[in-house]
Scaffold this motif. Structure first.
Motif, short mmCIF file in Angstrom:
data_model
loop_
_atom_site.label_atom_id
_atom_site.label_comp_id
_atom_site.label_asym_id
_atom_site.label_seq_id
_atom_site.Cartn_x
_atom_site.Cartn_y
_atom_site.Cartn_z
N TRP A 1 0.87 -1.18 0.00
CA TRP A 1 0.00 0.00 0.00
C TRP A 1 0.90 1.22 0.00
O TRP A 1 1.81 1.34 0.81
N VAL A 2 0.64 2.13 -0.94
CA VAL A 2 1.52 3.26 -1.20
C VAL A 2 0.71 4.55 -1.14
O VAL A 2 -0.46 4.59 -1.54
N LEU A 3 1.34 5.61 -0.66
CA LEU A 3 0.73 6.94 -0.67
C LEU A 3 1.30 7.72 -1.85
O LEU A 3 2.51 7.83 -2.00
N GLU A 4 0.41 8.26 -2.65
CA GLU A 4 0.82 9.06 -3.80
C GLU A 4 0.22 10.45 -3.66
O GLU A 4 -0.99 10.61 -3.63
N ALA A 5 1.09 11.44 -3.55
CA ALA A 5 0.64 12.83 -3.38
C ALA A 5 0.57 13.49 -4.75
O ALA A 5 1.55 13.49 -5.49
N GLU A 6 -0.60 14.04 -5.05
CA GLU A 6 -0.73 14.84 -6.26
C GLU A 6 -0.39 16.27 -5.89
O GLU A 6 -1.00 16.85 -4.99
N ILE A 7 0.58 16.82 -6.60
CA ILE A 7 1.05 18.17 -6.32
C ILE A 7 0.19 19.15 -7.12
O ILE A 7 -0.35 18.81 -8.17
N SER A 8 0.09 20.36 -6.64
CA SER A 8 -0.76 21.37 -7.25
C SER A 8 -0.50 21.57 -8.74
O SER A 8 -1.41 21.87 -9.50
N ASP A 9 0.74 21.38 -9.20
CA ASP A 9 1.05 21.60 -10.61
C ASP A 9 0.71 20.39 -11.49
O ASP A 9 1.04 20.38 -12.67
N GLY A 10 0.07 19.36 -10.93
CA GLY A 10 -0.34 18.20 -11.70
C GLY A 10 0.59 17.02 -11.61
O GLY A 10 0.24 15.92 -12.01
N ASP A 11 1.80 17.23 -11.10
CA ASP A 11 2.73 16.11 -10.91
C ASP A 11 2.29 15.28 -9.72
O ASP A 11 1.47 15.71 -8.90
N ALA A 12 2.85 14.09 -9.60
CA ALA A 12 2.57 13.23 -8.46
C ALA A 12 3.87 12.58 -8.02
O ALA A 12 4.78 12.39 -8.82
N ARG A 13 3.95 12.30 -6.73
CA ARG A 13 5.11 11.60 -6.22
C ARG A 13 4.69 10.66 -5.10
O ARG A 13 3.73 10.93 -4.37
N VAL A 14 5.39 9.55 -5.01
CA VAL A 14 5.15 8.60 -3.94
C VAL A 14 5.79 9.13 -2.67
O VAL A 14 6.95 9.55 -2.68
N VAL A 15 5.02 9.15 -1.60
CA VAL A 15 5.51 9.60 -0.30
C VAL A 15 5.75 8.36 0.56
O VAL A 15 4.82 7.60 0.83
N SER A 16 6.98 8.17 0.94
CA SER A 16 7.33 7.02 1.78
C SER A 16 6.80 7.24 3.20
O SER A 16 6.82 8.36 3.72
N LEU A 17 6.35 6.16 3.81
CA LEU A 17 5.90 6.26 5.20
C LEU A 17 7.05 6.65 6.12
O LEU A 17 6.82 7.20 7.19
N VAL B 1 4.97 17.06 4.81
CA VAL B 1 6.16 16.65 4.06
C VAL B 1 6.17 17.27 2.67
O VAL B 1 7.21 17.69 2.18
N GLU B 2 5.00 17.31 2.06
CA GLU B 2 4.86 17.84 0.70
C GLU B 2 3.76 18.90 0.74
O GLU B 2 2.60 18.62 0.49
N PRO B 3 4.11 20.15 1.10
CA PRO B 3 3.11 21.20 1.34
C PRO B 3 2.22 21.53 0.14
O PRO B 3 1.11 22.01 0.32
N ALA B 4 2.66 21.25 -1.06
CA ALA B 4 1.85 21.58 -2.25
C ALA B 4 0.85 20.47 -2.61
O ALA B 4 0.25 20.51 -3.68
N THR B 5 0.65 19.50 -1.73
CA THR B 5 -0.26 18.39 -2.00
C THR B 5 -1.70 18.89 -2.11
O THR B 5 -2.22 19.53 -1.21
N SER B 6 -2.32 18.58 -3.25
CA SER B 6 -3.72 18.95 -3.43
C SER B 6 -4.65 17.75 -3.25
O SER B 6 -5.83 17.91 -2.95
N GLN B 7 -4.10 16.56 -3.42
CA GLN B 7 -4.91 15.35 -3.27
C GLN B 7 -3.99 14.19 -2.90
O GLN B 7 -2.84 14.12 -3.35
N LEU B 8 -4.50 13.28 -2.07
CA LEU B 8 -3.74 12.09 -1.69
C LEU B 8 -4.45 10.88 -2.27
O LEU B 8 -5.67 10.76 -2.18
N ARG B 9 -3.67 10.00 -2.86
CA ARG B 9 -4.21 8.75 -3.38
C ARG B 9 -3.60 7.59 -2.60
O ARG B 9 -2.38 7.52 -2.44
N ILE B 10 -4.46 6.72 -2.12
CA ILE B 10 -4.00 5.47 -1.52
C ILE B 10 -4.01 4.44 -2.64
O ILE B 10 -5.04 4.18 -3.25
N VAL B 11 -2.84 3.89 -2.91
CA VAL B 11 -2.66 3.02 -4.07
C VAL B 11 -2.32 1.60 -3.60
O VAL B 11 -1.43 1.42 -2.77
N ARG B 12 -3.03 0.63 -4.17
CA ARG B 12 -2.72 -0.78 -3.93
C ARG B 12 -1.76 -1.19 -5.05
O ARG B 12 -2.13 -1.18 -6.21
#
Length: 154
Positions: free
Chosen positions: A58-74, A113-124
Motif C-alpha cells: 500500500w503506497v501513498l501518492e501525493a498529487e502536487i498542485s502543478d499536476g505532478d505526483a510523487r510517492v511519499v514514503s511512510l 512533508v509535501e506542502p503543495a499536495t492537493s490530493q492524496l491517493r492510496i494506491v494498492r
C-alpha cells in the motif's frame, strides 16, 4: 575421613522465578491472541506474514498542485504513521467513513512533508518478482484505491 560428596536433592525454583516466567509468558502471548501492537509487545505480524514472489503493498501518492505526483514514503512521515500500511491493508473491508478517516489523517501528515499536495491517493501496488536473463526485477501493477484532500493547511 569425611565424605564431602554428599548427594543433594535438586530444589524446585522459588515463587519469584516462577512468577517472573509466568508474567513473561503472559506478556508475550496476550498481544498475539488479542492482536494488538504496543512496542515492545507485539502480535507477531512482522514475523508471521507470508513472503513469496507476489506481494501487495500500500503506497501513498501525493498529487502536487502543478499536476505532478510523487510517492511519499511512510518513512518520511512522523513516527506514529510508520505502520500505516497495516491500516491501509484493512481498508478494503472497511466502510466509506473509515476509508475517508484514514485517508484524511494520512493526507494531513503528508501535507507537512509535501506542502503543495492537493490530493492524496492510496494506491494498492501489486508487485511480482520476475526472473529475466539471470537477474531479478520487481514489476508493479498499481491501482488507485481511494482518494481524498487534506483538511489542514500546511
Amino acid at each position: 575421613m569425611t565424605d564431602t560428596s554428599q548427594q543433594h536433592e535438586p530444589r524446585a525454583p522459588g515463587r519469584g522465578p516462577r512468577a517472573l516466567v509466568v508474567g513473561a509468558l503472559v506478556l508475550l502471548l496476550v498481544p498475539g491472541v488479542i492482536g494488538f501492537d504496543a512496542w515492545p509487545l507485539t502480535a507477531w505480524r512482522l514475523f508471521s506474514l507470508a513472503r513469496d514472489d507476489d506481494q501487495t503493498r500500500w503506497v501513498l501518492e501525493a498529487e502536487i498542485s502543478d499536476g505532478d505526483a510523487r510517492v511519499v514514503s511512510l518513512e518520511e512521515l512522523p513516527l506514529r504513521y510508520r505502520n500505516a500500511e497495516w491500516q491501509m491493508a484493512e481498508l478494503p473491508d472497511a466502510g466509506e467513513d473509515q476509508r475517508n478517516a484514514v485517508c484524511e489523517a494520512l493526507a494531513d501528515a503528508v501535507i507537512r512533508v509535501e506542502p503543495a499536495t492537493s490530493q492524496l491517493r492510496i494506491v494498492r501496488d501489486r508487485q511480482a518478482l520476475v526472473g529475466s536473463g539471470g537477474s531479478w526485477e520487481v514489476t508493479h501493477d498499481p491501482e488507485v484505491f481511494h482518494t481524498c484532500e487534506p483538511t489542514v493547511a500546511p
